[in-house]
Design a protein around this motif. Structure first.
Motif, short mmCIF file in Angstrom:
data_model
loop_
_atom_site.label_atom_id
_atom_site.label_comp_id
_atom_site.label_asym_id
_atom_site.label_seq_id
_atom_site.Cartn_x
_atom_site.Cartn_y
_atom_site.Cartn_z
N TRP A 140 -21.40 -5.99 19.21
CA TRP A 140 -20.13 -6.65 18.94
C TRP A 140 -20.23 -7.55 17.72
O TRP A 140 -21.25 -8.19 17.47
N TYR A 149 -13.14 0.19 24.88
CA TYR A 149 -13.98 0.55 23.72
C TYR A 149 -15.17 -0.39 23.60
O TYR A 149 -16.31 0.05 23.43
N ARG A 169 -15.10 0.25 15.10
CA ARG A 169 -13.73 0.10 14.65
C ARG A 169 -13.31 -1.36 14.78
O ARG A 169 -13.82 -2.10 15.62
N ARG A 203 0.53 1.81 14.34
CA ARG A 203 -0.85 2.21 14.68
C ARG A 203 -1.31 3.31 13.77
O ARG A 203 -0.52 4.14 13.36
N ILE A 221 -11.22 -4.51 15.85
CA ILE A 221 -10.40 -4.89 16.98
C ILE A 221 -9.20 -5.69 16.49
O ILE A 221 -9.34 -6.65 15.74
N HIS A 222 -8.03 -5.28 16.92
CA HIS A 222 -6.80 -5.93 16.47
C HIS A 222 -6.10 -6.62 17.64
O HIS A 222 -6.22 -6.19 18.79
N ASP A 225 -15.14 -9.56 17.87
CA ASP A 225 -15.12 -8.86 19.16
C ASP A 225 -15.39 -9.83 20.30
O ASP A 225 -14.69 -9.83 21.33
N GLU A 252 -7.26 -0.77 26.16
CA GLU A 252 -7.98 0.23 25.37
C GLU A 252 -9.08 -0.42 24.54
O GLU A 252 -10.19 0.11 24.43
N GLN A 253 -8.79 -1.59 23.98
CA GLN A 253 -9.79 -2.32 23.19
C GLN A 253 -10.96 -2.76 24.07
O GLN A 253 -12.12 -2.68 23.68
N TYR A 302 -2.72 -1.48 25.17
CA TYR A 302 -3.48 -1.55 23.92
C TYR A 302 -4.68 -2.48 24.09
O TYR A 302 -5.80 -2.15 23.67
N GLN A 303 -4.47 -3.64 24.72
CA GLN A 303 -5.59 -4.55 24.96
C GLN A 303 -6.62 -3.91 25.89
O GLN A 303 -7.83 -4.05 25.69
#
Length: 279
Positions: free
Chosen positions: A115, A108, A32, A279, A34-35, A119, A104-105, A101-102
């Motif tokens: 990567w 992941y 996915r 989101r 990364i934002h 990433d 969570e990234q 949120y960071q």
């Protein structure tokens, strides 16, 4: 015979392709994108000129970020408390949501060993920001704690929003400035043989982010960081903030009293209105 050979070759080719697809699917999970946190929340900055410009909060908090609130000391005591909570809670929740949120990234990517360049850049930027080079340690530094603790500390630090550094610099926690090139204001009292300065933040929410950064990086809060990975129990966590103030145990008692008397724990269940989250 030629037709049978063509069919056999086609069948073997198909089996080979399906095998490659199956192998690749199991080898490489879906990756996915990364934002960053930019644009994650549809927040609005408000510079209130009167108390009526402060929007009362509900359990679904609209992300309104206030700046330059200079009228708190003019209000009756009960109204000061009410308006202070209305001002602070959106700022706290926005900061906490972005950090979550960071985190969570990071979680992941720690489970995904393949990567992209983006990433790697994302992780390296966080490593540099939080003075670490370990993913588990980074994950711990990005952890947050109950809003009731932040709210109580903010009320103590600013006298419910009446302090000069709150009014003039959006500085909730008296964060010092050591960079002459950043926005700042002179402290009321200089220390020793030099002039002290306080950092000036663009919004109150930016000051909350500065607070979480301080908690995440300072050695004095290493026990607190470890404790909040194990529990989010307010009464257990506050004991680990003994190093936050020179008052030590007396400060912890003051913090617990502030939370208890003002029933701040109820705000730990408040969240950002999901209608404002992209989101």
């Amino acid at each position: 015979m030629r037709t049978e050979r063509i069919v056999a070759i086609s069948f073997l080719t198909l089996v080979f392709i399906l095998g490659i697809v199956n192998y690749t699917t199991h080898l490489t999970p879906e990756h996915r994108e990364i934002h960053t946190v930019d644009g994650l929340i549809q927040s609005k900055v408000v510079n209130p000129s009167t108390p009526d410009d402060i929007l009362p909060i509900t359990d679904k908090v609209k992300p309104i970020l206030y700046t330059e609130v200079g009228f708190m000391e003019e209000l009756p005591h009960d109204e000061i408390k009410e308006k202070f909570i209305d001002i602070m809670l959106p700022a706290i929740l926005v900061a906490k949501y972005e950090l979550a949120y960071q985190q969570e990234q990071v979680r992941y990517l720690s489970e995904n060993h393949q990567w992209s360049n983006n990433d790697s850049l994302f992780i390296q930027t966080l490593f540099d920001t939080y003075d670490t080079s370990d993913l588990d340690d980074l994950h711990m530094r990005l952890e947050t704690h109950p809003s009731s603790i932040v709210l109580a500390q903010a009320a103590i630090e600013t006298g419910w929003g009446k302090s000069r550094f709150f009014r003039e610099a959006n500085n909730v926690f008296g964060i010092w400035s050591y960079d002459p090139n950043e926005p700042r204001i002179p402290a009321a009292v200089s220390r020793e043989d030099y002039r002290a300065y306080l950092k000036k933040f663009e919004t109150i929410s930016a000051s909350i982010k500065g607070y979480f950064m301080t908690i995440a990086k300072a050695n004095a809060y290493s026990d607190f960081r470890a404790a909040r990975m194990e529990t989010q129990n307010v009464d257990e966590l506050t004991a680990h903030l003994v190093n936050y103030s020179e008052m030590r145990e007396e400060y912890v008692e003051q913090l617990n009293a502030m939370i208890r008397i003002n029933k701040f724990k109820k705000y730990d269940k408040y969240t950002i209105d999901p209608l404002f989250i992209n989101r």
